[in-house]
Motif scaffolding. Structure first.
Motif, mmCIF file in Angstrom:
data_model
loop_
_atom_site.group_PDB
_atom_site.id
_atom_site.type_symbol
_atom_site.label_atom_id
_atom_site.label_comp_id
_atom_site.label_asym_id
_atom_site.label_seq_id
_atom_site.Cartn_x
_atom_site.Cartn_y
_atom_site.Cartn_z
ATOM 1 N N THR A 34 40.411 38.570 70.714
ATOM 2 C CA THR A 34 39.354 38.605 69.708
ATOM 3 C C THR A 34 39.518 39.821 68.805
ATOM 4 N N THR A 37 42.382 39.249 66.414
ATOM 5 C CA THR A 37 42.009 38.300 65.368
ATOM 6 C C THR A 37 41.140 38.954 64.306
ATOM 7 N N TRP A 38 40.102 39.673 64.728
ATOM 8 C CA TRP A 38 39.225 40.327 63.762
ATOM 9 C C TRP A 38 39.939 41.458 63.020
ATOM 10 N N VAL A 41 41.768 39.669 60.277
ATOM 11 C CA VAL A 41 40.817 39.269 59.233
ATOM 12 C C VAL A 41 40.421 40.482 58.392
ATOM 13 N N ALA A 42 40.152 41.600 59.044
ATOM 14 C CA ALA A 42 39.776 42.819 58.319
ATOM 15 C C ALA A 42 40.928 43.308 57.438
#
Length: 70
Positions: A34, A37-38, A41-42
């Motif tokens: 997680t 993944t974030w 995205v960031a």
């Protein structure tokens, strides 16, 4: 079978489990996908909202789109 590393709990224990304990090592193992993944995205959002040509000029295939005739 996996070898014991810094993120492995258990009898042998890694360096991380000696510092924080096996419960937190297990939580970190569960949250790692997680967090990755974030983080992606960031990073993508940061490139999107900043000067994207400045960043993408170093990507080999895309950099050809930004060449100017001087």
């Amino acid at each position: 079978m996996r070898g014991g590393g810094d993120f492995e709990g258990g009898a042998g224990g890694g360096m991380l489990s000696k510092l924080v304990g096996p419960r937190y090592v297990q939580l970190l193992q569960n949250w790692t996908p997680t967090l990755i993944t974030w983080g992606g995205v960031a990073g993508t959002g940061l490139i999107w909202f900043t000067d994207w040509k400045l960043v993408l000029q170093y990507v080999p295939y895309i950099s050809g789109k930004f060449k100017t005739e001087d």
